[in-house]
Design a protein around this motif. Structure first.
Motif, short mmCIF file in Angstrom:
data_model
loop_
_atom_site.label_atom_id
_atom_site.label_comp_id
_atom_site.label_asym_id
_atom_site.label_seq_id
_atom_site.Cartn_x
_atom_site.Cartn_y
_atom_site.Cartn_z
N TYR A 118 -9.45 -7.90 -6.16
CA TYR A 118 -8.35 -8.32 -5.29
C TYR A 118 -7.63 -7.04 -4.85
N ASP A 119 -6.75 -7.20 -3.89
CA ASP A 119 -6.06 -6.01 -3.38
C ASP A 119 -4.66 -5.83 -3.97
N ASN A 120 -4.31 -6.70 -4.92
CA ASN A 120 -2.93 -6.75 -5.46
C ASN A 120 -2.42 -5.44 -6.03
N LEU A 121 -3.29 -4.69 -6.65
CA LEU A 121 -2.80 -3.57 -7.44
C LEU A 121 -2.92 -2.24 -6.70
N ARG A 122 -3.16 -2.34 -5.38
CA ARG A 122 -3.26 -1.13 -4.57
C ARG A 122 -1.98 -0.31 -4.61
N GLN A 123 -0.86 -0.98 -4.34
CA GLN A 123 0.40 -0.26 -4.23
C GLN A 123 0.73 0.49 -5.53
N LEU A 124 0.62 -0.22 -6.64
CA LEU A 124 0.91 0.41 -7.93
C LEU A 124 0.02 1.64 -8.14
N THR A 125 -1.26 1.49 -7.86
CA THR A 125 -2.21 2.58 -8.06
C THR A 125 -1.89 3.77 -7.16
N GLU A 126 -1.66 3.47 -5.89
CA GLU A 126 -1.44 4.55 -4.94
C GLU A 126 -0.13 5.29 -5.20
N ARG A 127 0.84 4.61 -5.81
CA ARG A 127 2.08 5.31 -6.19
C ARG A 127 1.80 6.44 -7.16
N PHE A 128 0.70 6.35 -7.86
CA PHE A 128 0.33 7.42 -8.78
C PHE A 128 -0.72 8.35 -8.15
N ASP A 129 -0.85 8.25 -6.82
CA ASP A 129 -1.75 9.13 -6.08
C ASP A 129 -3.21 9.01 -6.52
N PHE D 128 8.97 4.09 -7.63
CA PHE D 128 9.28 2.67 -7.80
C PHE D 128 10.42 2.24 -6.87
N ASP D 129 10.69 3.05 -5.85
CA ASP D 129 11.69 2.72 -4.84
C ASP D 129 13.09 2.52 -5.42
N ILE D 130 13.39 3.32 -6.41
CA ILE D 130 14.71 3.23 -7.04
C ILE D 130 15.42 4.55 -6.82
N PRO D 131 16.72 4.52 -6.46
CA PRO D 131 17.44 5.77 -6.21
C PRO D 131 17.60 6.62 -7.47
N TYR D 132 17.41 7.93 -7.30
CA TYR D 132 17.56 8.87 -8.41
C TYR D 132 18.68 9.83 -8.08
#
Lengths: 277, 277, 277, 277
Positions: A118-129, D128-132
């Motif tokens: 599924y594509d659900n966890l794309r955002q979380l993963t990409e936040r960690f580059d 995580f889109d939270i202000p720092y």
């Protein structure tokens, strides 16, 4: 001064510890930690030796191989970070835990990519580059889907695949490409509640403890060598979904700890069991 | 075929494992288990080697001593059951646990005698056919009482003394006669709540966990090398006496487990710490 | 001032807590502890109320019964010690633990008698001044043996039977005479390793945790309502018999804790589950 | 149908449960869960009542207040997510755990902002889109720094401040602005190893267990009411920094669990202790 780890697995014989440690000493390799285990019923010898020194003399390995029984599996691994590819479906907790622990340095592994059906966890993963690949199973039979998954996965040449709540059963073909290289987290204290919906099964049975099991994947579903298990207490206040929620903490902790042991080369596979040195 | 355990403690040096295990091998002694530890900050080497074979050749020990650094503490212990004398005051739970575990075979030790400064635990002890000595402290100063205790205790030539809730502080003279041979159970998670009435202290502080500590007795009260600790959760429902009651289970389990490790020769003392191999 | 415990189990309905506690208040019975639970899927209400006061007014129970739904199971139990009969085979550890805990006061129950299908545990039992009955199963079929067991057991009018490693399966007839009154300790973390030789099964599977389960006995072997479970970690060093030895500690602790909850009237049976308040 | 939680804290008196639950019943508020506790030594009554129904009749609270003793602290809280501000220094693990748990839904709280006296954790937070907010302490005295911190913090009107390894001691002035609203994680099993460098202290003492403590911050450093504690085993193989690394897992788990209990309104403060219902 370099550090390497010598992993030896062979038929037991007299003097193996003396032989191996003497060869290390002769080659001026200092032993930092040494752990050995003999499984008496099967007569198998396992040893893990952390070494420090200069490893450039090829005679070291030649001397070892000359001294050890012919059937020996012997590996000298350096301290390069292992590379993993993580397979996911929809649930974030196990993936998130691995991502966070690699981020804060408490898990020493490189997450090469995350692949989800599924594509659900794309955002979380990409936040960690980290690259995320969405390989939908819709409209594909199992073989077709796995083929597409493998095309994506194989490009990364990962040391291990981690099934972080990947909710599809793998075929023997797939597993055969990564023998003892696929780590799964099963959401029950195996062998209790094998199969589907283990938390519902646990709720129906009225158990007072629930658990999770990290194991290598083999062709026998839920039957591969167990690496790590842990449990938490529950009681009558827990609905099946409360159990599932509480279980997530155990699942992610068990998976991370198992993964840490595997990538630090502590885990030998011995038949359908593990020896962790 | 005999079984013995070789315990080695010395300054660390290159090749120690190879030297020791090679000498074992040359003397046809098979290694069943081998555990070693190097304490880097202090440069101390510890190794515990379970051996199987014929030990009648005196050259084995001579070879070992020739190969090891001069300061080495080296013991070859056979599997004779260790003998203990238990000191008690009034509480039954730790004594009872040791008596029952020796009775059912889960603790492999010989209880030579029980010595109490009250007579309360005579019946329990004698039901297990073990001599009980009542040595009252009334009307005696500390030295006089200890002198009488030692007269009773010393006749048994015990390997270890076990303070199973013996509630009197021992003098340096007494402790000096059994260096690293006296095991105490302290009813708190040391170093929290050092001193008197630890459960009341724990209650007053509002802790959520209580514990127990088994340690070797040294001249510094509550400061000896810790062998084993464990804890249980408590909450606001626990009064100080509920905590004491709940703590009894932990106390006896911790003491029995520590004792088991000590009498099976797993415990080295290293400064004010223990190394358990 | 007397202390009693009111146990209420009925179909859930609005205002039950208010009704019950108001009637207690009207009768000047002070609530020391009150715990309630509603099982939403089945719509069952459970409440345990510790009361203090004068209980001589029969109107109290009459008022309660008038206010509660017709199907209610309502019991007012006083603090008399419960009476148990313990059934054993050969292993001492569970029996010994109960005997010692009743001796040192940490388990508040009267052991009326011990009944064994071997004579092994007579000495241990009689040392605690408790009658031991040897009822051999040799030469008898199951029904005949149980009949002889029941003749011995029934004379004691026990509140509960405790199977402290009693290794024979009970018939439905036997169980039917003590419904929800028989507590068994199973030497595995149920439902894993149902059936014979669970430690061997655990060893063969290579699990990293073993456990024990205390449950009420019903006609379905190993399927009765679970009261308490606990586990301990194991690893590749444990043989099947090491696991059995290590498991004994868990078995006895789980059984004692379950028994304590049962005899202190904390345990409700709800279908094939327990509610522990 | 709305859900709210009624929290009552007052001097104990006969009939309190009956009074409160009867008023709920009269106002057609259904009790989902009810937990009460009387602290006998201090004579304090605590009750937490989860209610379901229509709360629009103001007579409900008026009736309650008329029925309860004058000194009562009574709150009716709705299920709005609590808002927190997290204070950090350099370590990522506790912050990361809270961020991930709010992301995956296992911790039900809104992280309004993260404030650090270093800038290290900005990237993690902003992912995580939270202000720092970086509020350096350099060149400022304690009061000046806290003043700047409070200017940033106060704009968020947080329900709670969470010190996620914020390594500076707070003044009484700061604490006084958030009474029983600041949750700290202390990296030891309090009251053991109060003060600086607890892992080094634990290493030096040779303990076999290390722990962490989540507590409300009061003026007495390390002495505030304890909410949650947990421990893990360590042994001679752990250096002080290994203990610190291993302790991070406990720290973050203890902090998250404490925070979860607090924001779900389970925690009462009673003197320097907590009552968790």
């Amino acid at each position: 001064m370099e550090k390497k780890t010598l992993l030896t697995h062979c038929t037991d014989a007299p003097g193996l510890i003396a032989k191996i440690t003497s060869i290390c000493y002769q080659h001026k390799l200092n032993i930092i930690h040494n752990n050995e285990f003999v499984d008496n019923p099967t007569g198998q010898f396992f040893m893990r030796t952390e070494l420090e020194g200069q490893f450039d003399d090829p005679a070291f390995l030649a001397d070892l191989d000359a001294a050890l029984p012919p059937c020996t599996t012997r590996r000298l691994v350096d301290s390069t970070r292992k590379k993993i590819v993580i397979l996911v479906t929809k649930e974030a907790h196990c993936l998130g835990d691995i991502l966070m622990k690699t981020y804060d340095g408490s898990l020493d592994v490189e997450v090469a990519a995350v692949v989800g059906n599924y594509d659900n966890l794309r955002q979380l993963t990409e936040r960690f580059d980290i690259p995320y690949h969405f390989v939908s199973h819709e409209g594909l039979n199992r073989q077709e889907h796995e083929q597409k998954m493998l095309e994506v996965i194989n490009q990364y040449q990962a040391d291990y695949l981690v099934l972080a709540k990947y909710m599809r059963v793998l075929t023997a073909d797939f597993v055969g490409q990564y023998p003892h290289k696929i780590i799964n987290i099963h959401h029950s204290f195996l062998p209790a509640f094998i199969g589907a919906r283990p938390y519902q099964q646990a709720y129906d049975r009225g158990v007072k403890i629930i658990g999770a099991t990290a194991h290598f994947v083999t062709n026998d579903l839920d039957e591969g060598p167990i690496i790590k298990q842990d449990v938490i207490p529950v009681d009558h206040n827990f609905s099946a979904s409360d159990m599932a929620q509480a279980g997530r903490d155990v699942e992610k902790n068990v998976l991370s700890k198992a993964l840490s042991k595997v990538v630090d080369d502590h885990v030998f596979v011995s038949g359908n069991k593990t020896v962790i040195l």
